[in-house]
Write a protein that holds these residues in place. Structure first.
Motif, PDB file in Angstrom:
ATOM      1  N   ARG A 226      -0.185  -4.172   6.294  1.00 28.19           N
ATOM      2  CA  ARG A 226      -0.245  -3.044   5.351  1.00 28.19           C
ATOM      3  C   ARG A 226      -1.521  -3.104   4.520  1.00 28.19           C
ATOM      4  O   ARG A 226      -2.152  -2.077   4.274  1.00 28.19           O
ATOM      5  CB  ARG A 226       0.975  -3.045   4.436  1.00 28.19           C
ATOM      6  CG  ARG A 226       2.245  -2.631   5.164  1.00 28.19           C
ATOM      7  CD  ARG A 226       3.396  -2.736   4.235  1.00 28.19           C
ATOM      8  NE  ARG A 226       3.486  -4.148   3.846  1.00 28.19           N
ATOM      9  CZ  ARG A 226       4.572  -4.771   3.461  1.00 28.19           C
ATOM     10  NH1 ARG A 226       5.683  -4.122   3.348  1.00 28.19           N
ATOM     11  NH2 ARG A 226       4.556  -6.048   3.145  1.00 28.19           N
TER      12      ARG A 226
ATOM     13  N   GLU B  43      -4.450  -1.876   6.645  1.00 27.57           N
ATOM     14  CA  GLU B  43      -4.508  -0.416   6.775  1.00 27.57           C
ATOM     15  C   GLU B  43      -4.979   0.240   5.477  1.00 27.57           C
ATOM     16  O   GLU B  43      -5.775   1.173   5.504  1.00 27.57           O
ATOM     17  CB  GLU B  43      -3.158   0.139   7.218  1.00 27.57           C
ATOM     18  CG  GLU B  43      -2.859  -0.125   8.681  1.00 27.57           C
ATOM     19  CD  GLU B  43      -3.953   0.318   9.633  1.00 27.57           C
ATOM     20  OE1 GLU B  43      -4.403   1.476   9.558  1.00 27.57           O
ATOM     21  OE2 GLU B  43      -4.375  -0.510  10.464  1.00 27.57           O
ATOM     22  N   GLU B  44      -4.509  -0.265   4.342  1.00 25.81           N
ATOM     23  CA  GLU B  44      -4.972   0.271   3.057  1.00 25.81           C
ATOM     24  C   GLU B  44      -6.464  -0.017   2.876  1.00 25.81           C
ATOM     25  O   GLU B  44      -7.208   0.825   2.380  1.00 25.81           O
ATOM     26  CB  GLU B  44      -4.161  -0.329   1.910  1.00 25.81           C
ATOM     27  CG  GLU B  44      -2.754   0.227   1.836  1.00 25.81           C
ATOM     28  CD  GLU B  44      -1.950  -0.358   0.681  1.00 25.81           C
ATOM     29  OE1 GLU B  44      -2.560  -0.801  -0.314  1.00 25.81           O
ATOM     30  OE2 GLU B  44      -0.712  -0.368   0.782  1.00 25.81           O
TER      31      GLU B  44
END
Length: 177
Positions: free
Chosen positions: A41, A44-45
């Motif tokens: 995560r 992706e951020e």
């Protein structure tokens, strides 16, 4: 798609430029971010952050100063390092902000050290320089480097040790590692 087309689309603030960036350079950006940020995560951020930084800073890209991929790689790496620093320290202040507030003498010393290190790195073979950057600039684990080069972790670590020793000698004993 040619890199000049992507850059021109981004310079024109065309949303198709962002799509082209992520389509054609997203895999490279993920490759750079992966060793720095283990959480999917966060990666992706960070990819989104890096893409936004490219969008915001595209006007500063100068092909006469360096290649597009190098510029993009540096922006992506810095975005990942900043995110990792914030996550580990709970600090919202980017590293660049701290460096800008340093006194002039410290900035001059850092610049001189950086120039000496670049000169020393330029004395290495292309293969050794690439290995050094992969480990210490892109923060790739030795196991990943070994797997991608088709060699053993021990061979990679041994070569890195010899590279560090060579740089240490070249820099007059200032390198540590």
């Amino acid at each position: 798609m040619d890199e000049k087309v992507v850059v021109n689309l981004l310079l024109q603030r065309d949303p198709a430029g962002m799509e082209a960036l992520l389509l054609h350079y997203g895999p490279l950006m993920r490759y750079i971010v992966s060793p720095i940020l283990p959480d999917p995560r966060e990666r992706e951020e960070c990819l989104s952050d890096a893409a936004m930084r490219v969008w915001e800073k595209i006007g500063t890209y100068d092909p006469n100063r360096g290649g597009w991929v190098s510029w993009l790689s540096t922006l992506t790496r810095n975005a990942a390092l900043n995110r990792a620093r914030r996550a580990s320290a709970g600090d919202e202040l980017p590293a660049e902000a701290c460096a800008e507030n340093a006194d002039p003498e410290t900035l001059v010393l850092r610049t001189e050290q950086s120039q000496r290190l670049k000169a020393a790195l330029n004395t290495l073979s292309d293969r050794d320089r690439a290995l050094f950057y992969r480990k210490y600039y892109y923060l790739q684990p030795a196991a990943q480097i070994a797997a991608e080069l088709g060699t053993t972790v021990r061979a990679v670590e041994g070569r890195l040790y010899r590279i560090r020793k060579r740089l240490q000698t070249s820099l007059g004993g200032e390198a540590h590692g």
